[in-house]
Design an enzyme around this catalytic site. Structure first.
Site: not given
Ligand code: DGL
Length: 273
Positions: A6-7, A69, A153, A187, A189
């Site tokens: 993931d990012s 992600c 984050e 997402c 996150h």
């Molecule tokens: N968690 C990621 C997603 O599912 C990316 C979030 C990001 O880095 O902008 O899209």
């Protein structure tokens, strides 16, 4: 080992479910926290960053990598599958989260769907396209949610700013289509602030996170693909890497809901591969 990418922290919300569902499978997680967020970057940047992460996980010996992600799955997965794997890594596999989540929506729900995701995921139209293939009559309304990944984050999960942004985005979604019955947190996150979304959405709307969906679909995939399963270590090892040199282990442990220790890694050498 099974690789999870993931990012940043978001992938931990998927990893937790994978580890619970398939406890013996050893996993190695990579969060590119130094480069997060991805969701406000260009398609090319997201592709290059994701490819570096995948190469790192292949280098750790992963036969299979899950892009936990949505942004990377939307903007980089297809190109990695079509252009990189056949030429450089014909025996490895990379899977994403868009297809499993869309299949789940199609299999379990009947009614108008709302998608909340990063600007890049919304720009890619990946959910609209995938759901249209499976259920052409399902209405999909989408709202991009810039700023949320940054706040998560930074650990500002229940801050006033987070509540305000979530309220703005959920209201926009409901105004777009008041008939919405299901909202997918598209997402990885966002499940980390599930309660904030739940508070802002009307009670009758079902709020869906992806972690358990991806874990269930992965189990089905491995049941069907025994040769991949045979290549995965089954000794329950857990490794966690991050690209930032800041020690984020405490924050990550909170998101993963169990203590974890991050190891710092640089992806620089994967630039020129
Ligand atoms: N968690 C990621 C997603 O599912 C990316 C979030 C990001 O880095 O902008 O899209």
């Amino acid at each position: 080992m099974l690789g999870i990418f993931d990012s940043g922290f978001g992938g931990l919300s998927v990893l937790k479910h994978i580890n619970n569902r398939l406890p013996n499978i050893s996993t190695v997680f990579l969060g590119d926290n130094a480069q997060a967020p991805y969701g406000t970057r260009s398609t090319e940047e997201i592709f290059q960053l994701t490819l570096k992460g995948v190469r790192f996980l292949f280098q750790q010996g992963c036969p299979l990598v899950i892009l936990a992600c949505n942004t990377a799955s939307s903007e980089a997965l297809r190109r990695i599958q079509q252009e990189i794997l056949p030429v450089e890594f014909p025996d490895r596999r990379v899977l994403g989260v868009i297809r499993p989540a869309s299949e789940h929506l199609h299999e379990r729900y009947d009614g108008d769907v709302g998608i909340l995701a990063t600007p890049a995921t919304i720009r890619s139209e990946s959910y609209a396209k995938e759901v249209a293939k499976l259920a052409p009559n399902t209405s999909v309304s989408q709202v991009a949610c810039p700023g949320l990944v940054e706040l998560i984050e930074q650990g500002k999960c229940d801050s006033e700013q987070t509540n305000e942004l979530v309220s703005r985005y959920t209201n926009t979604l409901i105004e777009m289509n008041p008939q919405i019955e299901y909202v997918l947190l598209a997402c990885t996150h966002y499940p980390l602030i599930y309660d904030v979304f739940r508070k802002q959405l009307p009670d009758h709307i079902k709020l869906i996170s992806q972690g358990n969906i991806v874990a269930d679909k992965l189990k089905e995939y491995l049941d069907r693909n025994k040769s991949i399963l045979a290549k995965l270590n089954q000794d329950g090892q857990r490794l966690f890497y991050t690209t930032t040199s800041i020690d984020l282990s405490d924050q990550a442990s909170m998101f993963y809901q169990s203590p974890i220790q991050f190891t710092h890694t640089s992806l620089q050498k994967y630039d020129i591969l």
